[in-house]
Write an enzyme that holds these catalytic residues in place. Structure first.
Site, PDB file in Angstrom:
ATOM      1  N   HIS A 121       0.828  -1.213   0.000  1.00 11.56           N
ATOM      2  CA  HIS A 121       0.000   0.000   0.000  1.00 11.56           C
ATOM      3  C   HIS A 121       0.864   1.265   0.000  1.00 11.56           C
ATOM      4  CE1 HIS A 121      -4.109   1.591   1.548  1.00 11.56           C
ATOM      5  NE2 HIS A 121      -3.466   2.554   0.906  1.00 11.56           N
ATOM      6  N   HIS A 167       1.333   5.102  -1.854  1.00  9.29           N
ATOM      7  CA  HIS A 167       0.863   6.142  -2.780  1.00  9.29           C
ATOM      8  C   HIS A 167       2.090   6.803  -3.390  1.00  9.29           C
ATOM      9  CE1 HIS A 167      -3.384   5.902  -1.638  1.00  9.29           C
ATOM     10  NE2 HIS A 167      -2.916   5.612  -0.428  1.00  9.29           N
ATOM     11  N   ASN A 171      -4.797   5.964  -7.044  1.00 11.49           N
ATOM     12  CA  ASN A 171      -5.476   7.280  -6.961  1.00 11.49           C
ATOM     13  C   ASN A 171      -4.546   8.417  -7.383  1.00 11.49           C
ATOM     14  OD1 ASN A 171      -3.901   7.082  -4.608  1.00 11.49           O
ATOM     15  ND2 ASN A 171      -5.342   8.241  -3.348  1.00 11.49           N
ATOM     16  N   ASP A 173      -8.961   2.727  -3.509  1.00 13.15           N
ATOM     17  CA  ASP A 173      -8.439   3.261  -2.245  1.00 13.15           C
ATOM     18  C   ASP A 173      -8.433   4.788  -2.214  1.00 13.15           C
ATOM     19  OD1 ASP A 173      -7.144   3.096   0.343  1.00 13.15           O
ATOM     20  OD2 ASP A 173      -5.436   3.965  -0.690  1.00 13.15           O
ATOM     21  N   HIS A 220      -5.863  -1.112   5.408  1.00 11.45           N
ATOM     22  CA  HIS A 220      -5.712  -0.336   6.662  1.00 11.45           C
ATOM     23  C   HIS A 220      -6.844  -0.527   7.677  1.00 11.45           C
ATOM     24  CE1 HIS A 220      -8.183   2.241   4.140  1.00 11.45           C
ATOM     25  NE2 HIS A 220      -7.176   2.857   3.558  1.00 11.45           N
ATOM     26  N   ASN A 227      -6.694   8.776   7.071  1.00 14.66           N
ATOM     27  CA  ASN A 227      -7.927   8.075   6.793  1.00 14.66           C
ATOM     28  C   ASN A 227      -7.655   6.601   6.519  1.00 14.66           C
ATOM     29  OD1 ASN A 227     -10.595   8.490   6.713  1.00 14.66           O
ATOM     30  ND2 ASN A 227     -10.626   9.572   4.752  1.00 14.66           N
ATOM     31  N   ASP A 273       0.548   2.400   3.863  1.00 16.53           N
ATOM     32  CA  ASP A 273      -0.321   3.497   3.410  1.00 16.53           C
ATOM     33  C   ASP A 273       0.486   4.797   3.306  1.00 16.53           C
ATOM     34  OD1 ASP A 273      -2.473   4.906   2.482  1.00 16.53           O
ATOM     35  OD2 ASP A 273      -3.638   4.806   4.330  1.00 16.53           O
ATOM     36  N   HIS A 302       2.147  14.199   1.191  1.00 17.01           N
ATOM     37  CA  HIS A 302       1.385  15.426   0.924  1.00 17.01           C
ATOM     38  C   HIS A 302       2.322  16.618   0.983  1.00 17.01           C
ATOM     39  CE1 HIS A 302      -2.646  13.872   0.618  1.00 17.01           C
ATOM     40  NE2 HIS A 302      -2.430  13.099   1.676  1.00 17.01           N
TER      41      HIS A 302
HETATM   42  O1  DOR Z   1      -5.032   9.043   4.723  1.00 19.68           O
HETATM   43  C1  DOR Z   1      -5.153   8.618   3.579  1.00 19.68           C
HETATM   44  N1  DOR Z   1      -4.501   9.187   2.551  1.00 19.68           N
HETATM   45  N2  DOR Z   1      -5.950   7.580   3.360  1.00 19.68           N
HETATM   46  C2  DOR Z   1      -6.240   7.174   2.124  1.00 19.68           C
HETATM   47  O2  DOR Z   1      -6.961   6.215   1.975  1.00 19.68           O
HETATM   48  C3  DOR Z   1      -5.712   7.894   0.946  1.00 19.68           C
HETATM   49  C4  DOR Z   1      -4.463   8.562   1.291  1.00 19.68           C
HETATM   50  C5  DOR Z   1      -4.000   9.539   0.238  1.00 19.68           C
HETATM   51  O3  DOR Z   1      -4.015   9.211  -0.944  1.00 19.68           O
HETATM   52  O4  DOR Z   1      -3.564  10.634   0.614  1.00 19.68           O
END
Ligand code: DOR
Length: 437
Positions: free
Chosen positions: A61, A63, A95, A155, A235, A281, A308, A312
């Site tokens: 998992h 990103h 995503n 997701d 998660h 999340n 996860d 950001h």
């Molecule tokens: O906290 C999260 N951030 N949960 C998710 O499911 C997506 C992820 C994101 O892409 O930032």
């Protein structure tokens, strides 16, 4: 190609049950021998005394943010962060922008991973077009593409329509694809900033009830039962979900589950200073939920630890709590948190931790080149110090983003070397400069 003799380390390989001091000989990209004094002419000796030698970690998992948000992370920087964290494979979440919902996008992600060359990058495909939860994405085409997608998920969003979920599971069952769910009922969670409980009431923040996750977990388990599809719950954060997975597995439903280091380490207490880096999340939950997640990892109900990893941008996170996007980076802290929170307190043995972080996810994803130390197999392995303590400093991360609630925390266990297909991509804790792009 380089030849290495990784000498005198504690070799821990849950797949074969090995847990003993031995030498590992790496030649031509493969593990050429494990034991005492394998024939090793011309090999560079890597002294692993006092260190653990284990199969490289596998993150189900991650990103990667590419394509679309290369200011936050790229596949190359995510790969460097992963290698630094001891990973040799990561599964890229779909995503992105554009969403990975076609063969073209997943092939691009996979190809960029190969180009970066630091870890194996697998692409996960979206279940629905644009993650809208309405029309099915090109699941079969993604599976047949060069990226050979095995796992599909929206997701970031839960699939809200039960009939859509059922149809997607029926379709995936035909080729044994995995349906992976971000369990969150959108109506119950709407506007929620954190776990719904005493803490959210005190802080004056709208809560996300545990039921928002549990309802969807129970629904998907019911659908997996009637479709025969493999279901993976992403998660897992609540005691009720752990309980649902435990019952389903006992009843023979094909369901697996993962938990993150932040959910087994932190609770909603981490929100008392309104730290946007602790906004995630699903949200950090209660102490009882945290304990249930750990119990699930202990008895194997939750077979996998996944990060996860969600980078950001600083300017988007460093705002008033309610405006910050959820997510935190995790690739470079996961192993240390696993050792500190699960092994040191005696919840898991080191071999069990490595199982949850390597062998088990490799098994679910069907990765033959990962998750085990096999003579003749590719040399994907991590060498780490299980005893050293260090303080997490986000400024040192290889990730392009720094959003972590763990900065300043002192943890135990540190990656020393990572070998990917026989190449040493991390040496003495540093990603090899020629491997960096
Ligand atoms: O906290 C999260 N951030 N949960 C998710 O499911 C997506 C992820 C994101 O892409 O930032």
């Amino acid at each position: 190609m380089s030849r290495y003799l990784i000498s005198g380390g504690r070799v821990v390989d849950p797949a074969s049950g090995t847990d003993e001091v031995a030498d590992v000989f790496v030649a031509d990209g493969s593990i050429a021998g494990i034991g005492r004094d394998p024939a090793t002419a011309d090999a560079e000796v890597v002294d692993a005394s006092g260190l653990v030698v284990a199969p490289g970690l596998v993150d189900m998992h991650t990103h990667v943010r590419e394509p679309g948000r290369e200011d936050e992370e790229t596949i190359a920087t995510a790969s460097a962060a992963a290698a630094a964290g001891g990973y040799t494979a990561v599964c890229a979440m779909p995503n992105t922008d554009p969403v990975a919902d076609t063969a073209a996008v997943v092939e691009k992600v996979w190809a960029l991973g190969r180009e970066a060359g630091l870890v194996e990058v697998l692409a996960a495909g979206a279940l629905s077009r644009g993650l809208a939860g309405e029309k099915m994405a090109d699941l079969g085409e993604m599976a047949r593409s060069a990226a050979r997608v095995r796992i599909f998920t929206d997701d970031g969003h839960g699939v809200q329509n039960a009939l859509f979920a059922r149809r997607a599971m029926e379709y995936l069952a035909a080729f044994d694809g995995i349906y992976a769910e971000h369990c969150e009922d959108a109506a119950l969670a709407a506007g929620g900033q954190m776990h719904e409980g005493d803490r959210s009431a005190e802080l004056g923040l709208r809560g996300i009830p545990a039921a928002a996750e549990e309802l969807m977990a129970e629904r998907d388990i019911a659908l997996a039962k009637i479709t025969g599809c493999r279901l993976h719950l992403l998660h897992v954060s609540t005691a009720g979900t752990v309980d649902a997975v435990r019952r389903a597995r006992a009843a023979g439903v094909r369901v697996t589950a993962e938990a993150t280091p932040h959910h087994f380490t932190l609770t909603d207490d981490a929100l008392t200073g309104y730290d946007p880096n602790a906004k995630v999340n699903p949200p950090l939950r209660s102490e009882a939920d945290r304990a249930a997640v750990i119990a699930g990892l202990v008895d194997g109900t939750i077979g996998v630890i996944a990060t996860d990893h969600a980078p950001h941008a600083l300017e988007e996170k460093d705002v008033e709590f309610q405006y910050a996007p959820p997510g935190l980076v995790g690739l470079e802290t996961a192993l240390a948190l696993g050792i500190s929170e699960l092994v040191v307190p005696g919840h898991l043995t080191l071999a069990e931790l490595i199982d949850r972080m390597s062998a088990a996810p490799a098994g679910i994803l069907g990765l033959e080149s990962q998750g085990a130390l096999r003579t003749g197999g590719p040399a994907n392995l991590v060498v780490f110090d299980p005893n050293v303590s260090w303080t997490i400093d986000p400024a040192q991360f290889h990730s392009r983003s720094r959003n972590t609630p763990f900065g300043g925390r002192t943890v135990t266990g540190k990656v020393v070397h990572t070998f990917f297909n026989g190449r040493r991509v991390v040496r003495d804790g540093a990603v090899e400069s020629e491997a960096l792009v």
